[in-house]
Design a protein around this motif. Sequence first.
Motif, PDB file in Angstrom:
ATOM      1  N   SER A   1      -4.877  11.395  -3.729  1.00 30.50           N
ATOM      2  CA  SER A   1      -3.717  10.879  -4.098  1.00 30.50           C
ATOM      3  C   SER A   1      -3.744   9.472  -3.714  1.00 30.50           C
ATOM      4  O   SER A   1      -2.705   8.533  -3.749  1.00 30.50           O
ATOM      5  N   ASN A   2      -4.619   8.999  -3.001  1.00 28.60           N
ATOM      6  CA  ASN A   2      -4.467   7.642  -2.179  1.00 28.60           C
ATOM      7  C   ASN A   2      -5.113   6.379  -3.257  1.00 28.60           C
ATOM      8  O   ASN A   2      -5.912   6.809  -4.452  1.00 28.60           O
ATOM      9  N   VAL A   3      -4.710   5.427  -3.016  1.00 27.43           N
ATOM     10  CA  VAL A   3      -5.178   4.091  -3.770  1.00 27.43           C
ATOM     11  C   VAL A   3      -6.851   4.121  -3.601  1.00 27.43           C
ATOM     12  O   VAL A   3      -7.303   4.162  -2.470  1.00 27.43           O
TER      13      VAL A   3
ATOM     14  N   ALA B   1      -4.515   1.344   4.408  1.00 23.01           N
ATOM     15  CA  ALA B   1      -5.115   2.489   3.906  1.00 23.01           C
ATOM     16  C   ALA B   1      -5.542   3.529   4.994  1.00 23.01           C
ATOM     17  O   ALA B   1      -6.228   4.630   4.436  1.00 23.01           O
TER      18      ALA B   1
ATOM     19  N   TYR C   1       0.892  -0.995   0.060  1.00 26.90           N
ATOM     20  CA  TYR C   1       0.185  -0.093  -0.032  1.00 26.90           C
ATOM     21  C   TYR C   1       0.755   1.197   0.036  1.00 26.90           C
ATOM     22  O   TYR C   1       0.747   2.287  -0.882  1.00 26.90           O
ATOM     23  N   GLN C   2       1.902   1.298   0.702  1.00 26.81           N
ATOM     24  CA  GLN C   2       2.863   2.317   0.942  1.00 26.81           C
ATOM     25  C   GLN C   2       3.415   2.609  -0.450  1.00 26.81           C
ATOM     26  O   GLN C   2       3.646   3.966  -0.976  1.00 26.81           O
TER      27      GLN C   2
ATOM     28  N   LYS D   1       1.019   4.053  -2.927  1.00 26.38           N
ATOM     29  CA  LYS D   1       0.853   5.654  -2.806  1.00 26.38           C
ATOM     30  C   LYS D   1       2.083   6.442  -3.413  1.00 26.38           C
ATOM     31  O   LYS D   1       1.744   7.330  -3.907  1.00 26.38           O
TER      32      LYS D   1
ATOM     33  N   LYS E   1      -3.429   4.345  -8.400  1.00 27.81           N
ATOM     34  CA  LYS E   1      -4.865   4.471  -7.749  1.00 27.81           C
ATOM     35  C   LYS E   1      -5.512   3.347  -8.077  1.00 27.81           C
ATOM     36  O   LYS E   1      -6.694   3.009  -6.967  1.00 27.81           O
TER      37      LYS E   1
END
Length: 479
Positions: free
Chosen positions: A134-136, A118, A86-87, A90, A95
Amino acid sequence: MSIKLKTSKAVKDKDDVIVLLGSGDSEETYVLSDIEQQYLQKQLKSKKDVIAVNQYQRWVFLVSPVTEESAEYALETYRKRGASLYQTLKQEGVKKIKISGGETAQILALTEGLALAAYQFSTYRKDLKENLSSNVKEVSLVHPEVSSRDVQEVNNIVAGTFLARNLVNEPVISLNAEKLSRAFKKAGKDSGFKVEVFDKAKIKSLKMGGLLGVNAGSPDPPTFNILEYKSDKAVNKQPYVIVGKGVTYDTGGLSLKPSTSMDTMKSDMGGSAAVIGTMVAVAKNKLPIHLIGLVPATDNRPGGNAIVPGDVITISDGTTVEVLNTDAEGRLILADALSFAKKYKPALVIDLATLTGAAAVAIGKEGMVMMGSDSDDYKNQLKQAGEATYERLVEFPLWKEYRDYLKSDIADLKNIGGRMAGAITAGMFLKHFTDYAWIHLDIAGVAFLDSLDSYRGKNGTGAGVRLLYHFFKKLAHSA
Ligand code: BES
Ligand code: ZN
Ligand code: ZN
């Protein structure tokens, strides 16, 4: 903030993708050219966990096979890799991502870790709110054995956990007992369970002297909350009851805490957060059970008519308690809730509470301290759920000798047991108010973290939600 999880039929050429590699030569490397294959083999030999290949059109993240001694630890490793992926996503501004390969349990564990990582508490942070885009956003699982139901189940567990985290992270200025009750009502409406809230007058009429005593120094009234989820297909005739400590802030009362120990005491309703989060996960996933949640809620403050060390209060079951330390307040409000639980003739009661610093000192943030009077069966099943979810449990004894630690000169019990065995004497105190199969979980070490820990995040963790959901699911399916 929360990622949308879904299933998808295929990975297309330009899709960013995470691929779980099997242990042999597997077809999962189909996405790679010969040269990339060679690179992969080299990286695998040097024991890299995740190998990132930038194919210009897209990212391919290859997750090396996990070979751990125990299946439980292997799944935990997948969760952790999900969190670190996840990191990476990001950072790289990815996305949408697809995930394929691996066994069902593995791909679901990786997805769960990724989704849990998240989490953000952005309510009071302009910078985070501005950067939400800007996050997934979306994760699609492409796997022959993973159904949309499986994925939805993970979604719902994550939703329950995030709600628990939000409530723990919310300061008392915006989350006193009445506001906590409002949050419960909203959750009940959204997820499909009933919520009944007793106000101070009703609490007085029930003579809940523990809850009223702790509340006496607060300008805000207490609440007592009853959450009920009952499936038409419930496998249990007698309900399961979960009880959560809902101290919205613990100053210690007149036995005031030193100031640095107070800093994180908005998290003292972590037990109640676990209860509501579990109710949400269970109700959204429609587990075939009858489950009741009980939450006594108040802050613990030294104002006004605050109880003083030496006071004697009377719990709703008639037990008198000499309060020698107003900072041992959790057990006082739980005493009323555990007494109240008797009327349900429950099959099992589990309470969760950030009850003692002693529990945190004993095993740190790596697990919860468990005690209980139930026959070993439920305890063993809960321990197994603990391994499976990696919300692990360590059992402490409730030997009858500890009963003597709580003897008072002037009342039936005193609320502290001295310097030794602090987590146990707290458990022993609670036991007095039970007459049913009962398990106590002291979550003081795990409810709130000062530093980032993989998918558990930082600050409120939502500890207990995944554990209890898994436990009840197993119970429902083995009945
Ligand atoms: N809420 C605290 C326990 C706690 C401490 C939770 C640290 C999370 C982190 C509880 O109400 C408390 O103050 N317990 C006392 C009991 C003592 C006075 C017998 C404690 O642990 O010191
Ligand atoms: Zn306290
Ligand atoms: Zn407390």
